[in-house]
Write an enzyme that holds these catalytic residues in place. Structure first.
Site, PDB file in Angstrom:
ATOM      1  N   SER A 240       0.247   1.129 -10.216  1.00 45.59           N
ATOM      2  CA  SER A 240      -0.729   1.996  -9.555  1.00 45.59           C
ATOM      3  C   SER A 240      -0.612   3.417 -10.083  1.00 45.59           C
ATOM      4  CB  SER A 240      -0.488   2.010  -8.045  1.00 45.59           C
ATOM      5  OG  SER A 240       0.719   2.707  -7.741  1.00 45.59           O
ATOM      6  N   ASP A 241      -1.687   4.178 -10.001  1.00 48.63           N
ATOM      7  CA  ASP A 241      -1.560   5.610 -10.222  1.00 48.63           C
ATOM      8  C   ASP A 241      -0.719   6.183  -9.078  1.00 48.63           C
ATOM      9  OD1 ASP A 241      -1.847   8.126 -11.325  1.00 48.63           O
ATOM     10  OD2 ASP A 241      -4.018   8.014 -11.512  1.00 48.63           O
ATOM     11  N   TYR A 242      -0.182   7.393  -9.296  1.00 52.32           N
ATOM     12  CA  TYR A 242       0.772   7.945  -8.337  1.00 52.32           C
ATOM     13  C   TYR A 242       0.130   8.171  -6.975  1.00 52.32           C
ATOM     14  CZ  TYR A 242       4.358  10.954  -6.322  1.00 52.32           C
ATOM     15  OH  TYR A 242       5.315  11.487  -5.499  1.00 52.32           O
ATOM     16  N   LYS A 243       0.639   7.477  -5.977  1.00 52.89           N
ATOM     17  CA  LYS A 243       0.179   7.526  -4.587  1.00 52.89           C
ATOM     18  C   LYS A 243      -1.222   6.942  -4.387  1.00 52.89           C
ATOM     19  CE  LYS A 243       3.135  11.221  -2.818  1.00 52.89           C
ATOM     20  NZ  LYS A 243       3.180  12.476  -2.034  1.00 52.89           N
ATOM     21  N   ALA A 244      -1.699   6.160  -5.369  1.00 46.00           N
ATOM     22  CA  ALA A 244      -3.013   5.529  -5.198  1.00 46.00           C
ATOM     23  C   ALA A 244      -2.997   4.492  -4.082  1.00 46.00           C
ATOM     24  CB  ALA A 244      -3.455   4.881  -6.514  1.00 46.00           C
TER      25      ALA A 244
END
Length: 694
Positions: A240-244
């Site tokens: 995932s993208d960061y904190k997605a």
């Protein structure tokens, strides 16, 4: 010997054997980007997050290459491969160094979260300079070369590349955590997905999901997007993208709790969580929301990548890469070479290259003249030296160099307590005292970039319009009004209109890396520029389709409707010579192009092929790039360039998203630019063409 240590087995078999020795808690612990150590199995901690967009980033000293958009301006797969190879060599050298000291922190692993292959569909997008521009074909070809350079071809990967952000992601930055990007089947298949398919089929090890939703589904937990990866044969890791994943319950409304978000992402195929959601996987398991089988499947995918990197081998061929390769002279020289290939000459009335001995004084003016920030872009490492535009010109020029900041990059004034415009008078005086002015304007990553980065003064990193900040607009007007011969140098990662029509020459320098000033000086004093625009430069944003509209109608050169709004077209860039394509033939999947340098200067040039479907109602409005090759050609030389076309050149996409050949009549164009009226007018060279019947 433990089975997972047996190098004669496949990576899949070794990963399965390793995960089989883990408890369920240990399996879950490996799915966070900060994977915990499992001491009883001899597995050290591992941080998945590292960056290598245009050089190893955020991990101390490394070679800093031009920003990604500048790399794309080379239109050169060989250069892209060589740059990526150097990045991965330095990444492995740093990893060896840090690991020897037990340092397993962020930005110190071998999984590089690069390249960014989103399509730069709208000139307002702040992160566009991280990409390879607006064209799917160019992006895919350059992205494949980057991946191969990063990963190498040995039994053990040198480093792991990651294609991001999957998918339909290209702004607006301020809305990305709760935005639903809506794209129909045709736009998805025609623009937003094919380059991801190219990288997956080329063996990219990682794919990173985007923050946004795609047609209602979270991009990191999408049946449609994950189904495409399976269809393409992806067998790497998905992150995932960061904190997605946090956005699922905090912003998208896809789930209500963090445990539900963890379960949704895991079930759909997200193996590694960049963020904190997977810290709650065991709670989700205890509540019956996920199964051990699902956790195991993700853990095997994650460990398979680490096996492929040789992280559980007693030794690898990369263990002895020396510390001395990091930012070595050879690598810095490659950065200089690439910067020169990337700079785009947009205008030249004959003033360039500068005649030796003609000028006694040069005035170097502007907020980007002596700025390191104008060199580095974003996602950057630390160079061991920086050569600004002022540095490079001063070192190259025999006479006196005057310097004036001229203005703040975007504020009304520069010095505290001073009145607005406090540096304009010095800039005007400097211009008046100079035989030649080099006016260095543009942006930096404080103004265009990712939401949340330092600065981002205007619209979460996006741009309101295509003009310079007002402080610089006034500066340009005042300096050009002096009337001295002037070369405007633009540092930016996107389309800008500097309204510098009175300038004698304009160079788009991008964010050219740590050696950018030396590259600029070499070009201004004699070496022919050869970069090409990987995106369209527009006159203004007024009348442009909505930023939030992911339909491609009216966007990029393929679907352009208002050609009157084009300032400089995709694929355009001048040299100091005149290279013409004089004939083109096509047979058996290969185009043969006759090329002649009818000018007086040896130069590099980019031969470009565009194709137009003459019959299908499903074809893009305009022609599309289907081949390119960078060449070196001497003054007076003639040569023949052969460029293979793959089947996608003849494809169209219908409204259902089906890709197929729907015509028997095509026109193939060959030139040093697009075959449109403005490109041919600006370049002074017409394209040649041949009709193809399939």
């Amino acid at each position: 010997m433990k089975k997972y240590k047996d190098t004669s087995l496949s990576a899949q078999e070794r990963a399965e054997a390793l995960v089989a020795e883990m408890t369920i808690e240990e399996k879950a612990s490996q799915l966070n980007y900060k994977a915990a150590a499992i001491e009883r199995l001899g597995i050290p901690a591992y941080n998945w997050w590292n960056e290598g967009l245009h050089g190893l980033a955020r991990a101390g000293t490394a070679t800093m290459f031009p920003q990604a958009i500048a790399l794309a301006a080379t239109f050169d797969e060989k250069t892209m491969f060589e740059v990526a190879e150097i990045i991965s060599i330095e990444t492995r050298a740093k990893y060896n160094m840090y690991s020897a000291q037990g340092d397993r922190d962020i930005y110190k692993g071998l999984t590089l979260w690069s390249p960014n292959i989103n399509i730069f569909r709208d000139p307002r997008w702040g992160r566009g300079h991280e990409t390879y521009g607006e064209d799917t074909f160019l992006t895919g070809r350059l992205g494949v070369a980057f991946v191969k350079g990063i990963q190498g071809e040995g039994k053990v990967m040198r480093a792991a590349a990651c294609a991001k952000h999957y998918a339909v992601h290209s702004g607006p930055e301020g809305l990305r955590h709760h935005f639903d990007a809506k794209a129909d089947a045709k736009n998805l298949e025609e623009t937003h997905l094919p380059h991801f398919e190219m990288l997956v089929k080329a063996g990219v090890e990682g794919v990173m999901g985007a923050y946004n939703r795609v047609n209602g589904e979270g991009a990191c937990a999408s049946d449609f997007l994950m189904g495409k990866l399976k269809e393409w044969g992806f067998d790497g890791y998905f992150v995932s993208d960061y904190k997605a994943l946090e956005d699922f319950h905090l912003h998208h409304g896809l789930t209500k709790t963090v445990e539900e978000s963890a379960a949704l992402a895991l079930k759909k195929g997200c193996h590694v969580c960049a963020g904190y959601v997977y810290e709650h996987l065991m709670t989700a398991y205890e509540k019956g929301m996920v199964t051990e089988e699902e956790i195991t499947r993700a853990a095997v995918a994650a460990m398979r990548t680490r096996v492929r990197l040789g992280l559980f081998d007693d030794e690898t061929e990369f263990d002895n890469i020396p510390f001395s390769v990091i930012s070595c002279e050879e690598h810095n020289q490659k950065s200089l070479e690439v910067a020169k290939k990337s700079m785009v000459l947009l205008k030249n009335n004959g003033i360039l290259p500068l005649a030796k001995g003609k000028y006694k004084t040069i005035g170097v003016i502007g907020p980007n003249a002596d700025s390191r920030d104008a060199l580095i872009g974003n996602y950057f490492g630390t160079a061991d030296r920086y050569i600004t535009f002022l540095d490079g010109l001063t070192a190259k020029f025999d006479g006196r160099v005057y310097y004036s900041l001229g203005s703040h990059l975007f504020k009304q004034g520069y010095s505290g307590l001073a009145m607005p415009g406090d540096r304009y008078s010095e800039a005007v005086a400097t211009a008046e005292q100079s035989d030649l002015v080099v006016l260095c304007v543009g942006l930096d990553a404080m103004l265009e970039g990712e939401e949340g980065d330092a600065g981002n003064e205007f619209d979460s990193g996006d741009k309101y319009d295509l003009r310079l900040p007002e402080s610089q607009r006034i500066l340009v007007e005042k300096v050009l009004a002096v009337g001295k011969p002037t070369v405007v140098v633009i540092a930016s990662g996107s389309s800008l209109n500097t309204y510098s029509d009175k300038a004698d020459a304009i160079i788009q320098a991008w964010y050219p890396g740590s050696m950018g000033g030396a590259a600029l000086a070499d070009i201004m004093f004699g070496e022919s520029p050869s970069g090409k625009l990987p995106l369209t430069f527009y006159k203004e944003i007024e009348g442009f389709p909505s930023f939030e509209d992911y339909s491609m109608a009216g966007k990029t050169y393929r679907f352009l409707e208002n050609s009157d709004n084009v300032l400089y077209p995709f694929g355009f860039g001048l040299t100091y010579s005149k290279v013409e394509c004089t004939a083109v033939e096509y047979a058996d999947g290969v185009a043969k192009v006759a090329v002649a340098n009818v000018g007086k200067v040896d130069t590099e040039e980019v031969v470009q092929l565009y194709i137009k479907d003459n019959k299908s109602k499903h074809a893009a409005k305009n022609h599309k790039l289907c081949g390119f090759q960078r060449i070196s050609i001497k003054a007076g030389e003639k040569l023949t360039v052969e460029i293979a076309l793959d089947g996608s050149a003849f494809d169209v996409v219908d409204d259902s998203g089906k890709r197929f050949v729907d015509s028997d009549s095509f026109t193939l164009f060959a030139g040093v630019s697009q075959p449109d009226e403005l490109s041919e007018k600006l370049s002074g060279a017409k394209c040649v063409k041949v009709d193809i019947t399939k």
